[in-house]
Design a protein around this motif. Sequence first.
Motif, short mmCIF file in Angstrom:
data_model
loop_
_atom_site.label_atom_id
_atom_site.label_comp_id
_atom_site.label_asym_id
_atom_site.label_seq_id
_atom_site.Cartn_x
_atom_site.Cartn_y
_atom_site.Cartn_z
N ALA A 140 0.85 -1.19 0.00
CA ALA A 140 0.00 0.00 0.00
C ALA A 140 0.89 1.24 0.00
N VAL A 141 0.25 2.38 -0.15
CA VAL A 141 0.93 3.64 0.14
C VAL A 141 0.70 3.94 1.62
N TYR A 142 1.78 4.18 2.32
CA TYR A 142 1.70 4.45 3.76
C TYR A 142 1.85 5.95 4.01
N PHE A 143 0.93 6.46 4.82
CA PHE A 143 0.91 7.87 5.16
C PHE A 143 1.08 8.04 6.66
N CYS A 144 1.82 9.05 7.07
CA CYS A 144 1.75 9.45 8.46
C CYS A 144 0.84 10.65 8.57
N ALA A 145 0.23 10.80 9.73
CA ALA A 145 -0.74 11.85 9.94
C ALA A 145 -0.64 12.37 11.37
N ALA A 146 -1.01 13.63 11.54
CA ALA A 146 -0.94 14.29 12.84
C ALA A 146 -2.31 14.81 13.24
N SER A 147 -2.63 14.59 14.50
CA SER A 147 -3.91 15.04 15.03
C SER A 147 -3.69 15.96 16.21
N LYS A 148 -4.08 17.23 16.06
CA LYS A 148 -3.92 18.20 17.14
C LYS A 148 -5.04 18.06 18.16
N THR A 149 -6.13 17.43 17.79
CA THR A 149 -7.29 17.32 18.68
C THR A 149 -7.28 16.05 19.51
N THR A 150 -6.28 15.22 19.32
CA THR A 150 -6.21 13.99 20.11
C THR A 150 -6.00 14.33 21.58
N PRO A 151 -6.85 13.83 22.46
CA PRO A 151 -6.63 14.08 23.89
C PRO A 151 -5.34 13.41 24.37
N HIS A 152 -4.82 13.92 25.44
CA HIS A 152 -3.62 13.31 26.01
C HIS A 152 -3.86 11.83 26.30
N PHE A 153 -2.84 11.05 26.11
CA PHE A 153 -2.82 9.62 26.45
C PHE A 153 -3.78 8.79 25.60
N GLN A 154 -4.31 9.36 24.53
CA GLN A 154 -5.23 8.62 23.68
C GLN A 154 -4.71 8.54 22.25
N VAL A 155 -5.26 7.59 21.53
CA VAL A 155 -4.93 7.41 20.12
C VAL A 155 -6.23 7.48 19.34
N VAL A 156 -6.21 8.25 18.27
CA VAL A 156 -7.38 8.40 17.42
C VAL A 156 -7.25 7.44 16.24
N LEU A 157 -8.32 6.69 15.96
CA LEU A 157 -8.28 5.71 14.89
C LEU A 157 -8.88 6.24 13.58
N LEU A 158 -9.76 7.21 13.66
CA LEU A 158 -10.46 7.68 12.48
C LEU A 158 -9.59 8.63 11.67
N HIS A 159 -9.47 8.35 10.37
CA HIS A 159 -8.60 9.19 9.55
C HIS A 159 -9.13 10.61 9.46
N SER A 160 -10.44 10.80 9.62
CA SER A 160 -11.02 12.14 9.53
C SER A 160 -10.62 13.03 10.71
N MET A 161 -10.07 12.42 11.75
CA MET A 161 -9.67 13.19 12.93
C MET A 161 -8.24 13.71 12.81
N TYR A 162 -7.55 13.38 11.75
CA TYR A 162 -6.18 13.81 11.54
C TYR A 162 -6.17 14.99 10.57
N GLU A 163 -5.60 16.10 11.03
CA GLU A 163 -5.65 17.33 10.24
C GLU A 163 -4.51 17.45 9.23
N TYR A 164 -3.40 16.80 9.51
CA TYR A 164 -2.21 16.97 8.67
C TYR A 164 -1.74 15.61 8.18
N TRP A 165 -1.33 15.57 6.91
CA TRP A 165 -0.93 14.33 6.27
C TRP A 165 0.35 14.54 5.48
N GLY A 166 1.15 13.48 5.42
CA GLY A 166 2.31 13.50 4.55
C GLY A 166 1.92 13.11 3.14
N GLN A 167 2.92 13.03 2.27
CA GLN A 167 2.65 12.74 0.87
C GLN A 167 2.58 11.24 0.60
#
Length: 126
Positions: free
Chosen positions: A91-118
């Motif tokens: 596959a094509v693998y992307f890293c993504a960053a989520s500013k809204t993720t609460p501390h100590f938690q991991v967000v699974l939904l791609h729509s919750m990640y605001e920034y993406w690599g190429q």
Amino acid sequence: VRLVESGGGLVQAGGSLRLSCAASGGAFGRFGMGWFRQVPGKEPYFVAGISRSGETKNYADSVRGRFTIARDNAMNTVYLQMNSLKPEDTAVYFCAASKTTPHFQVVLLHSMYEYWGQGTQVTVAS
């Protein structure tokens, strides 16, 4: 925040790759980070995620025990170590960053990640 992935390539089944994602332009430690993969015609698929300070990690069932996510906040980098690769990991693998993720938690939904690599292509040959 700018994200740049590296480390993809072609590998034989059973082999390993280590993906890196370098971040710039933001306070890296304030972002929850995730790795997703995508094949043509499908939505991004959650692979692994890590909380802001690295305390919490989560993995898709399909990669648990084979992949390891880690982050180095001093280096503004998140990694994905992929072992025992299978053709279905292609596959094509992307890293993504989520500013809204609460501390100590991991967000699974791609729509919750605001920034993406190429993205970086990973191809596993059988």
